[in-house]
Design a protein around this motif. Sequence first.
Motif, PDB file in Angstrom:
ATOM      1  N   SER A 109       0.828  -1.169   0.142  1.00 37.18           N
ATOM      2  CA  SER A 109      -0.026   0.025  -0.006  1.00 37.18           C
ATOM      3  C   SER A 109       0.961   1.082  -0.104  1.00 37.18           C
ATOM      4  O   SER A 109       1.621   1.231   0.929  1.00 37.18           O
ATOM      5  CB  SER A 109      -1.018  -0.001   1.191  1.00 37.18           C
ATOM      6  OG  SER A 109      -1.886   0.916   1.117  1.00 37.18           O
ATOM      7  N   THR A 110       0.673   1.996  -0.814  1.00 34.73           N
ATOM      8  CA  THR A 110       1.311   3.402  -0.871  1.00 34.73           C
ATOM      9  C   THR A 110       0.473   4.790  -0.496  1.00 34.73           C
ATOM     10  O   THR A 110      -0.835   4.327  -0.431  1.00 34.73           O
ATOM     11  CB  THR A 110       1.890   3.724  -2.395  1.00 34.73           C
ATOM     12  OG1 THR A 110       0.721   3.837  -3.369  1.00 34.73           O
ATOM     13  CG2 THR A 110       2.531   2.316  -2.949  1.00 34.73           C
ATOM     14  N   GLN A 116       1.700   4.737  -6.527  1.00 33.88           N
ATOM     15  CA  GLN A 116       1.299   2.931  -7.055  1.00 33.88           C
ATOM     16  C   GLN A 116       1.815   2.851  -8.432  1.00 33.88           C
ATOM     17  O   GLN A 116       2.363   1.757  -8.642  1.00 33.88           O
ATOM     18  CB  GLN A 116      -0.258   3.218  -7.155  1.00 33.88           C
ATOM     19  CG  GLN A 116      -0.877   2.729  -5.762  1.00 33.88           C
ATOM     20  CD  GLN A 116      -2.393   2.246  -6.046  1.00 33.88           C
ATOM     21  OE1 GLN A 116      -3.063   3.645  -5.982  1.00 33.88           O
ATOM     22  NE2 GLN A 116      -2.847   1.237  -6.300  1.00 33.88           N
ATOM     23  N   LYS A 141      -6.691   0.140  -7.638  1.00 39.57           N
ATOM     24  CA  LYS A 141      -7.056   1.375  -7.309  1.00 39.57           C
ATOM     25  C   LYS A 141      -8.502   1.485  -6.749  1.00 39.57           C
ATOM     26  O   LYS A 141      -9.164   0.751  -6.908  1.00 39.57           O
ATOM     27  CB  LYS A 141      -6.807   2.810  -8.376  1.00 39.57           C
ATOM     28  CG  LYS A 141      -5.400   2.610  -8.666  1.00 39.57           C
ATOM     29  CD  LYS A 141      -5.074   3.558  -9.545  1.00 39.57           C
ATOM     30  CE  LYS A 141      -3.743   3.774 -10.354  1.00 39.57           C
ATOM     31  NZ  LYS A 141      -3.671   4.673 -11.294  1.00 39.57           N
ATOM     32  N   ILE A 235      -2.059  -1.572  -3.799  1.00 38.02           N
ATOM     33  CA  ILE A 235      -3.104  -0.553  -3.394  1.00 38.02           C
ATOM     34  C   ILE A 235      -2.590   0.633  -3.001  1.00 38.02           C
ATOM     35  O   ILE A 235      -1.361   0.915  -2.851  1.00 38.02           O
ATOM     36  CB  ILE A 235      -4.230  -1.390  -2.356  1.00 38.02           C
ATOM     37  CG1 ILE A 235      -3.101  -1.588  -1.260  1.00 38.02           C
ATOM     38  CG2 ILE A 235      -4.489  -2.850  -3.080  1.00 38.02           C
ATOM     39  CD1 ILE A 235      -4.453  -1.908  -0.035  1.00 38.02           C
ATOM     40  N   ASN A 236      -3.408   1.411  -2.487  1.00 37.79           N
ATOM     41  CA  ASN A 236      -3.053   2.648  -1.920  1.00 37.79           C
ATOM     42  C   ASN A 236      -3.951   2.807  -0.273  1.00 37.79           C
ATOM     43  O   ASN A 236      -4.890   2.058  -0.328  1.00 37.79           O
ATOM     44  CB  ASN A 236      -3.503   4.155  -2.658  1.00 37.79           C
ATOM     45  CG  ASN A 236      -4.759   3.912  -3.116  1.00 37.79           C
ATOM     46  OD1 ASN A 236      -5.715   4.279  -2.222  1.00 37.79           O
ATOM     47  ND2 ASN A 236      -5.076   4.161  -4.391  1.00 37.79           N
ATOM     48  N   HIS A 237      -3.499   3.628   0.336  1.00 41.11           N
ATOM     49  CA  HIS A 237      -3.904   3.712   1.643  1.00 41.11           C
ATOM     50  C   HIS A 237      -5.435   4.197   1.807  1.00 41.11           C
ATOM     51  O   HIS A 237      -6.091   3.928   2.376  1.00 41.11           O
ATOM     52  CB  HIS A 237      -3.046   5.011   2.541  1.00 41.11           C
ATOM     53  CG  HIS A 237      -1.685   4.682   2.769  1.00 41.11           C
ATOM     54  ND1 HIS A 237      -0.955   3.442   2.329  1.00 41.11           N
ATOM     55  CD2 HIS A 237      -0.716   5.696   2.923  1.00 41.11           C
ATOM     56  CE1 HIS A 237       0.170   3.753   2.594  1.00 41.11           C
ATOM     57  NE2 HIS A 237       0.492   4.865   2.882  1.00 41.11           N
ATOM     58  N   PHE A 240      -7.537   0.978   1.006  1.00 40.07           N
ATOM     59  CA  PHE A 240      -7.430   0.120   2.358  1.00 40.07           C
ATOM     60  C   PHE A 240      -8.322   0.851   3.332  1.00 40.07           C
ATOM     61  O   PHE A 240      -9.426  -0.139   3.884  1.00 40.07           O
ATOM     62  CB  PHE A 240      -5.887   0.194   2.785  1.00 40.07           C
ATOM     63  CG  PHE A 240      -5.867  -0.766   3.924  1.00 40.07           C
ATOM     64  CD1 PHE A 240      -5.580  -2.133   4.025  1.00 40.07           C
ATOM     65  CD2 PHE A 240      -5.986  -0.473   5.346  1.00 40.07           C
ATOM     66  CE1 PHE A 240      -5.428  -3.000   4.969  1.00 40.07           C
ATOM     67  CE2 PHE A 240      -5.832  -1.124   6.554  1.00 40.07           C
ATOM     68  CZ  PHE A 240      -5.536  -2.458   6.448  1.00 40.07           C
ATOM     69  N   MET A 251      -8.860  -5.418   4.177  1.00 39.52           N
ATOM     70  CA  MET A 251      -8.348  -5.942   3.085  1.00 39.52           C
ATOM     71  C   MET A 251      -8.508  -7.588   2.939  1.00 39.52           C
ATOM     72  O   MET A 251      -8.386  -8.151   1.917  1.00 39.52           O
ATOM     73  CB  MET A 251      -7.233  -5.371   2.437  1.00 39.52           C
ATOM     74  CG  MET A 251      -7.554  -3.769   2.349  1.00 39.52           C
ATOM     75  SD  MET A 251      -8.656  -3.542   0.653  1.00 39.52           S
ATOM     76  CE  MET A 251      -7.701  -4.352  -0.523  1.00 39.52           C
ATOM     77  N   PHE A 263       3.242  -1.097   4.185  1.00 38.93           N
ATOM     78  CA  PHE A 263       2.831   0.442   4.008  1.00 38.93           C
ATOM     79  C   PHE A 263       3.850   1.067   3.776  1.00 38.93           C
ATOM     80  O   PHE A 263       4.510   1.599   4.769  1.00 38.93           O
ATOM     81  CB  PHE A 263       1.839   0.736   5.251  1.00 38.93           C
ATOM     82  CG  PHE A 263       0.530  -0.017   5.447  1.00 38.93           C
ATOM     83  CD1 PHE A 263      -0.643   0.518   4.590  1.00 38.93           C
ATOM     84  CD2 PHE A 263       0.262  -0.943   6.321  1.00 38.93           C
ATOM     85  CE1 PHE A 263      -1.812  -0.234   4.948  1.00 38.93           C
ATOM     86  CE2 PHE A 263      -0.821  -1.680   6.388  1.00 38.93           C
ATOM     87  CZ  PHE A 263      -1.859  -1.305   5.903  1.00 38.93           C
TER      88      PHE A 263
END
Length: 699
Positions: A109-110, A116, A141, A235-237, A240, A251, A263
């Motif tokens: 997760s970014t 991403q 996304k 994915i991204n924060h 999540f 998730m 993360f």
Amino acid sequence: MVVDSGAFDGDDDEDDLDALLGAAPPLRTATRKPSSLTQDVREAFAPHGVLSHAADQFRERGGQTEMALAVARTIESGGELVVEAGTGVGKTFSYLVPALLSGERVLLSTATKTLQDQLFGRDLPRLVDALKLPVRTALLKGRASYLCLHRLDLARHDTSPERGSLRTLAKIEQWSKATRTGDLAELPGLDERSPLIPLITSTRDNCLGAQCPQFKPCHVNLARREALAADVVVINHHLFFADLAVRESGMAELLPSVRVVVFDEAHQLNETGVQFLGVQFGTGQALDFARDVLAAGLQHARGLADWTQRVAAVERAARELRLAAGQQWPGAKLRWAGEAPEGLAAAPWQGALNELQQAFEDAGEALATVSEISPDFIRLHERAEQLAERAGRFAQPCALGSVRWVDVGTQLRLIESPLDIAEAVRTRVLKKGASDVDSSGRAWIFTSATLGDDPQLRWFTEPCGLTDAEVLRVQSPFDYAQQASLYVPRAFPRPNDPSHGAQVARLAARGAALLGGKTLVLTTTLRALRTIGDALRQQLDHLDGARRPEVLVQGELPKRVLMDRFRAGDGQGEAGCVLVASASFWEGFDAPGDALQFVVIDKLPFPPPNDPLVEARSQRLEAEGRNAFGDYSLPEAAVALKQGAGRLIRRETDVGVLAICDTRLVTMGYGRRLISALPPMRRLESEADFDAALEALMP
């Protein structure tokens, strides 16, 4: 803390994915002995290991290997690892290599969609190829990032002038026939601020799910299927926490066999999490709902209900709620501890909320009578119930342990938020104290270049519920004393002095004129952004056209265009650029090399004391017998300052000057703590030293 609604990319993905949560396909399984992972990682980072073929000019760095081995140990044993890895450590490879070599299923997760894309499109393929692993990767996304084919069809048949540019819509239609992913990031030239985007993407509110006529070719569904079949999912924060807010298992419900979760840019976790774990309700939502009801009613059920009347009732109630807020400064945040926000009369406010709730309930009754005609009405009925419930919730007292306020703009946003994500992380992410077998043995890695200013990184671990995690701090390999200088002007107006902005612009113009641009000015407020931007243009206006740097100001162009133009610098033999920016540019903006050599910070980035969330957090600390300034405001400023200063030196060959135009840094006792949080740059004690440092950078 620098607050800006645009600091995040705004992914929104709270839809119900039950249809996609069947049995996942068989996954690649680990065949290695657990004890061999650290040895494999050590060999990969050796001078002639596989990484020497994966990265240009790779050389072994002690800090990078140290972090990679710590990640490997955590993967082997499970648990939580928090790593602050200074700029230049190479933290991406430090967590990717052990994660890939482990043979486990991995969730990465970014902080943003841009990161991403970089991770998925550049770093992962490079490493997978170098390590020669049969790894399936997927990029996932939020639904706001994907073209919705059904919504595109609706936009195509809507002739309202406010629906956006027909020319842009035609380009999107043409692209939609060729794209496989539907990811809007693929579409060149699409402004991320375009009003057309909400009309061609779906939200949890308006998605029709399995009833949608475009369900089978849906790009969101395709991305989800690929994620279910992948070994490594990026994915991204935002995604999540949006998922966590809707489904208690987070998730892990989507990816039940994930054993390694990383993360990156973890310093954004807490602020991202509270956005999704709270409740929001706004007059904009009401107006969007009214628009969609009218469109669906007139298209599919004309004459079966008085749609105009129902919609008018919702719009009228939303307008009354906005009027009940009175005349406020745009961007104002109204504290809300009692029946109504501060300064507002309780009776009109509560009356407007009740009227809005009733309007949603009446619309819901009308929608229920036509639910069999079209799936649009089923979803609209659900929205009516949800909006009525939210209006009712905000008519009741605030939940214990949360804070409530109203954001004022053209529309109103009513917000109820937890103070941090600690409880949610402990109980719903890490599942501390739970008997959930699936969560046992999972490895959680949290990393960023900036996670605090004390050895235990409490600024990050406390609000994120990670006080029991292993903590590792890896210093940057850069020689800051040789590469960078720090200047704090002594004879300078105080930050609250009306002349402060003009003096900041004068100092920035001085450097930009000598360097031919190559200057980034970071401001703590949008007001200062405009003041300094205007003053800079006046300051540089006297220079010759070929020598005059271009002044770029955040908000005047899309963020991506600003960054690309600044990085281009003086590549055409002309003067470079001066960029004046706030909030999201304090981090994530990367301009290595000669394009950036001078960074100016207007003032110390303390969190705004009148912000309701900041105020509530401070009050909680004081109630616990702690010092809110020392335990909250100062660490917040230190982290933000480190992030801003980190824009200057991005490579081992970069050189530059950092100027912080706030005399409190040298006159107040707490200034020493803030300076110690910065990289160990050479101090410039006088104006003459400052001028000499700039002249040494001149081409």
